[in-house]
Design an enzyme around this catalytic site. Structure first.
Site, short mmCIF file in Angstrom:
data_model
loop_
_atom_site.label_atom_id
_atom_site.label_comp_id
_atom_site.label_asym_id
_atom_site.label_seq_id
_atom_site.Cartn_x
_atom_site.Cartn_y
_atom_site.Cartn_z
N ARG A 237 0.87 -1.18 0.00
CA ARG A 237 0.00 0.00 0.00
C ARG A 237 0.90 1.23 0.00
O ARG A 237 1.95 1.22 0.65
CB ARG A 237 -0.91 0.04 1.24
CG ARG A 237 -2.08 -0.93 1.19
CD ARG A 237 -3.14 -0.51 0.16
NE ARG A 237 -4.28 -1.41 0.15
CZ ARG A 237 -4.45 -2.46 -0.66
NH1 ARG A 237 -3.52 -2.77 -1.55
NH2 ARG A 237 -5.55 -3.18 -0.61
N GLU A 266 -4.32 7.58 -4.67
CA GLU A 266 -4.65 6.91 -5.95
C GLU A 266 -6.03 7.36 -6.42
O GLU A 266 -6.89 7.59 -5.58
CB GLU A 266 -4.62 5.39 -5.76
CG GLU A 266 -3.25 4.88 -5.35
CD GLU A 266 -3.21 3.37 -5.11
OE1 GLU A 266 -4.23 2.69 -5.37
OE2 GLU A 266 -2.18 2.88 -4.66
N HIS A 284 -1.59 0.32 -9.81
CA HIS A 284 -2.21 -0.60 -8.84
C HIS A 284 -2.85 -1.81 -9.56
O HIS A 284 -4.07 -1.99 -9.53
CB HIS A 284 -3.25 0.13 -7.98
CG HIS A 284 -3.55 -0.61 -6.69
ND1 HIS A 284 -3.86 0.02 -5.53
CD2 HIS A 284 -3.58 -1.94 -6.40
CE1 HIS A 284 -4.07 -0.88 -4.58
NE2 HIS A 284 -3.90 -2.09 -5.10
P1 NAP Z 1 -0.80 -11.32 4.73
O1 NAP Z 1 -0.67 -12.76 4.41
O2 NAP Z 1 -1.65 -10.90 5.86
O3 NAP Z 1 0.69 -10.74 4.93
C1 NAP Z 1 1.00 -9.52 5.50
C2 NAP Z 1 2.29 -9.70 6.28
O4 NAP Z 1 2.77 -8.42 6.71
C3 NAP Z 1 2.11 -10.56 7.55
O5 NAP Z 1 3.11 -11.54 7.59
C4 NAP Z 1 2.24 -9.52 8.67
O6 NAP Z 1 2.79 -10.04 9.83
C5 NAP Z 1 3.22 -8.54 8.04
N1 NAP Z 1 3.21 -7.25 8.72
C6 NAP Z 1 2.15 -6.46 8.98
N2 NAP Z 1 2.55 -5.32 9.59
C7 NAP Z 1 3.88 -5.41 9.71
C8 NAP Z 1 4.87 -4.55 10.24
N3 NAP Z 1 4.56 -3.37 10.79
N4 NAP Z 1 6.16 -4.95 10.20
C9 NAP Z 1 6.50 -6.13 9.67
N5 NAP Z 1 5.60 -6.99 9.13
C10 NAP Z 1 4.32 -6.63 9.15
O7 NAP Z 1 -1.34 -10.53 3.47
P2 NAP Z 1 -1.04 -10.77 1.91
O8 NAP Z 1 -2.13 -11.56 1.31
O9 NAP Z 1 0.37 -11.25 1.76
O10 NAP Z 1 -1.20 -9.27 1.37
C11 NAP Z 1 -0.35 -8.24 1.88
C12 NAP Z 1 -0.85 -6.89 1.43
O11 NAP Z 1 -0.55 -6.69 0.05
C13 NAP Z 1 -2.37 -6.70 1.50
O12 NAP Z 1 -2.81 -6.34 2.80
C14 NAP Z 1 -2.61 -5.59 0.50
O13 NAP Z 1 -2.58 -4.33 1.14
C15 NAP Z 1 -1.44 -5.73 -0.47
N6 NAP Z 1 -1.88 -6.18 -1.81
C16 NAP Z 1 -1.67 -5.36 -2.87
C17 NAP Z 1 -2.07 -5.76 -4.14
C18 NAP Z 1 -1.84 -4.88 -5.33
O14 NAP Z 1 -2.68 -4.88 -6.24
N7 NAP Z 1 -0.74 -4.17 -5.41
C19 NAP Z 1 -2.70 -7.01 -4.33
C20 NAP Z 1 -2.89 -7.81 -3.21
C21 NAP Z 1 -2.48 -7.39 -1.95
P3 NAP Z 1 1.93 -10.82 10.95
O15 NAP Z 1 2.17 -12.23 10.61
O16 NAP Z 1 2.51 -10.39 12.23
O17 NAP Z 1 0.50 -10.38 10.79
#
Ligand code: NAP
Length: 319
Positions: A237, A266, A284
């Site tokens: 993000r 955005e 995005h």
């Molecule tokens: P996820 O499985 O929940 O992974 C997020 C990871 O970030 C978790 O391991 C979490 O740790 C870690 N985290 C959160 N806050 C943190 C911090 N302050 N410091 C260090 N690590 C931290 O989610 P995901 O499915 O991989 O997706 C991740 C994000 O990508 C989504 O939330 C979304 O915003 C973004 N995304 C973007 C697109 C795009 O179109 N560009 C598409 C899909 C997703 P914990 O294990 O402690 O919770």
């Protein structure tokens, strides 16, 4: 009487057809006036909402009388006031997993494009500037065998790490709120603090969710810790990064390049990023392939139907 579903963004046509067969559907249209006013009006007697990319909170949801579920067609849910929804017994469901590999593909696309100056040299070639063999100004960075630092080893972060490890023989470092042994061990990935990751990595990919702790995680001090040949990629993000600090780091060539899919504001209409040759900007599109967007829409539809038929949806953010 049919239950009412408010569709608050464009969604897949087949899913919309299905919704229209089963429910009383109202599709909001930003061209027909203030969208928040439309939400406030339509949510009064709505049973469910589905869509993505809108801020939904007390301001526009307060009139809701019987809203059961908001089904977001995304994995990220930073647009929603989860505490408010929970307090008001409104479920929030999202669409994890189905977009993981596609988004990781995009992260790697940005990594390779920025490292090898792909858009810049594409334009250079098309502009007829390829008059003799290329020189140092066109040289990029090696990727194979280098160190890849992943900030946020969740589903997408791990999928990016797998691409680096298996495809490019990369050494993997990761920073996360807690150690993720199960994901890390097969990749020989080493858990480390953010400062160490930034100073040791040749490539840094941000894949955290946006939350109060991750907001502006990458600022001036963090970019200063990166190596001058390093490439920075953000597919998470925009607000995880202080964009002004990133622009400064790119202008000063504190880092080699950046690949960005997401921004603080955005859609990005104008930005100092646009005049920098060492940044690749995408609108995005992490999950934006036809197949993946369809899978996301179907999963969001299933979450919604489950809630309206009295079942607990599989992917609840506040379950
Ligand atoms: P996820 O499985 O929940 O992974 C997020 C990871 O970030 C978790 O391991 C979490 O740790 C870690 N985290 C959160 N806050 C943190 C911090 N302050 N410091 C260090 N690590 C931290 O989610 P995901 O499915 O991989 O997706 C991740 C994000 O990508 C989504 O939330 C979304 O915003 C973004 N995304 C973007 C697109 C795009 O179109 N560009 C598409 C899909 C997703 P914990 O294990 O402690 O919770």
């Amino acid at each position: 009487m049919k239950q009412k579903v408010v569709v608050f963004s464009q969604i897949d046509a087949t899913v919309l057809d299905q919704l229209e067969r089963d429910y009383h559907v109202v599709v909001l249209n930003p061209k027909q006036g203030d969208i928040n006013e439309q939400i406030r009006t339509e949510v009064v007697d709505a049973d469910a909402m589905i869509g993505a990319g809108r801020l939904l909170n007390e301001t526009n949801l307060a009139p809701a009388q019987k809203l059961k579920i908001i089904s977001t067609v995304s994995v990220g849910y930073d647009n929603y006031d989860v505490d408010y929804l929970t307090k008001n017994n409104i479920w929030l469901a999202n669409t994890p997993h189905v977009l993981t590999e596609t988004t990781a593909d995009l992260a790697f696309t940005l990594l390779v494009s920025a490292a090898r100056k792909v858009p810049e040299l594409d334009q250079w070639t098309k502009n007829g500037e390829w008059k003799r063999t290329v020189g140092p100004a066109q040289f990029g960075q090696d990727i194979f065998g280098k160190t890849l630092g992943i900030i946020g080893l969740g589903n997408i972060g791990a999928a990016v790490a797998r691409r680096g490890f298996y495809g490019f023989n990369m050494n993997i470092l990761y920073h996360n709120r807690r150690e993720k042994l199960e994901l890390a061990q097969p990749l020989n990935a080493r858990y480390c603090g953010l400062d160490e990751l930034l100073s040791q990595s040749d490539f840094v990919v941000v894949a955290v969710d946006l939350n109060p702790e991750s907001k502006a995680l990458m600022g001036k001090a963090q970019f200063e810790k990166m190596q001058s040949h390093a490439v920075f990629v953000n597919i998470a993000r925009g607000s995880v990064v202080d964009e002004e600090a990133l622009v400064y780091a790119l202008q000063q060539q504190q880092i080699f390049a950046a690949g960005l899919d997401v921004y603080q504001k955005e859609p990005l209409q104008s930005s100092p990023l646009f005049s920098l040759p060492n940044v690749v900007t995408l609108p995005h599109i992490g999950s934006a392939t036809a197949e993946t967007r369809l899978k996301m829409a179907k999963l969001a539809h299933k979450n919604l139907v489950d809630a309206l038929e009295g079942r607990t949806p599989q992917y609840l953010v506040n379950g």
